[in-house]
Write an enzyme that holds these catalytic residues in place. Structure first.
Site, mmCIF file in Angstrom:
data_model
loop_
_atom_site.group_PDB
_atom_site.id
_atom_site.type_symbol
_atom_site.label_atom_id
_atom_site.label_comp_id
_atom_site.label_asym_id
_atom_site.label_seq_id
_atom_site.Cartn_x
_atom_site.Cartn_y
_atom_site.Cartn_z
ATOM 1 N N VAL A 205 49.031 85.756 93.638
ATOM 2 C CA VAL A 205 50.221 86.143 92.876
ATOM 3 C C VAL A 205 50.188 87.635 92.541
ATOM 4 C CG1 VAL A 205 50.706 83.866 91.895
ATOM 5 C CG2 VAL A 205 49.093 85.394 90.730
ATOM 6 N N ASP B 184 39.597 83.735 88.712
ATOM 7 C CA ASP B 184 39.619 82.667 89.734
ATOM 8 C C ASP B 184 38.267 81.966 89.843
ATOM 9 O OD1 ASP B 184 38.626 84.787 91.306
ATOM 10 O OD2 ASP B 184 40.491 84.984 92.425
ATOM 11 N N LYS C 112 42.942 80.415 87.867
ATOM 12 C CA LYS C 112 43.260 79.701 89.107
ATOM 13 C C LYS C 112 42.398 78.461 89.246
ATOM 14 C CE LYS C 112 44.729 83.403 92.105
ATOM 15 N NZ LYS C 112 44.490 84.112 93.375
HETATM 16 N N1 HPA Z 1 46.638 88.425 92.440
HETATM 17 C C1 HPA Z 1 46.230 89.689 92.146
HETATM 18 N N2 HPA Z 1 44.967 89.997 91.884
HETATM 19 C C2 HPA Z 1 44.066 88.987 91.899
HETATM 20 C C3 HPA Z 1 44.431 87.662 92.181
HETATM 21 C C4 HPA Z 1 45.790 87.369 92.470
HETATM 22 O O1 HPA Z 1 46.199 86.216 92.741
HETATM 23 N N3 HPA Z 1 43.302 86.915 92.107
HETATM 24 C C5 HPA Z 1 42.306 87.775 91.782
HETATM 25 N N4 HPA Z 1 42.749 89.023 91.659
#
Ligand code: HPA
Ligand code: MG
Length: 226
Positions: free
Chosen positions: A196, A146, A174
């Site tokens: 998610v 992310d 992301k």
């Molecule tokens: N989901 C699960 N774990 C994560 C996410 C996510 O959206 N983003 C960073 N770690």
């Protein structure tokens, strides 16, 4: 040494782009574990498309690295399913081509999330002796990137072991406003900034036993909060 992209180029990060207004699919159009029936909002990426995209990433990786020996470094826990499927596709491609790829698989375990929030600290909670990476071509396999901060810290760590080359495969990237860290060289999907779960991605260790990538419901967040 490594040539990871650190800024998002015009036109995104690569991979299949899931737009901000993508509503996903209704849960009842698919099968999923009964125990999660109230805890999910929608199927965001069905298992089949994840597999098909992973197969293509395997081909891109083979095209680039197929003549090298590589060390696959799987980032646990979330990356285990993607890594296992990616490695299977690479093995099949390698068997069916004139390129013979010697592949080692190693693991590193990171933790940076509590509930659906990123914590400031990157914890390397378990790793084999990474000195095996010395002089090797390394493919880091991560389920989700992310802000890219975790990836940046991990790359810095990996590079202390003086690998010959480092590439990163990320199933999901992301779209976040504060994306300042490193981006993968191989991207499966670029997705909106939503939390998610499934396909080994967790919320407080739940939902790893879900094949599809789904959006968790508010009820699910409350039920499994710690
Ligand atoms: N989901 C699960 N774990 C994560 C996410 C996510 O959206 N983003 C960073 N770690
Ligand atoms: Mg997690």
């Amino acid at each position: 040494m490594a040539d990871h992209r650190t800024i998002k180029p015009e036109g995104g990060v690569g991979g299949i782009v899931i737009k901000d207004d993508w509503p996903g699919y209704r849960m009842d159009l698919f099968t999923y574990p009964e125990h999660y029936s109230e805890d999910l909002e929608c199927v965001y990426l069905p298992h089949g498309i994840i597999m098909d995209r992973t197969e293509r990433l395997a081909r891109n990786i083979m095209d680039d690295l197929g003549d090298h020996d590589i060390v696959v470094l799987c980032v646990l826990k979330g990356g285990y399913q993607f890594c296992a499927d990616l490695v299977e596709y690479i093995k099949t491609l390698s068997r069916n081509s004139n390129k013979s790829l010697l592949m080692r698989v190693d693991f590193i375990r990171l933790k940076s999330y509590l509930n659906d929030q990123s914590t400031e600290h990157l914890h390397i909670v378990g790793a084999e002796d990474l000195s095996v990476l010395n002089g090797k071509n390394v493919l880091i396999v991560e389920a989700i990137v992310d802000t890219g901060k975790t990836m940046k810290a991990l790359l810095k760590h990996v590079e202390t072991f003086r690998p010959k080359m480092v590439k990163v495969a990320g199933l999901l990237v992301k779209r976040v406003a504060n994306g300042v860290g490193s981006l993968p060289d191989y991207v499966g999907f670029e997705i909106p900034n939503r939390f998610v779960v499934g396909y080994a991605l967790d919320y407080n260790e739940y939902f790893r036993d879900l094949n599809h990538i789904c959006v968790i419901s508010e009820r699910g967040k409350i039920k499994y909060k710690i």
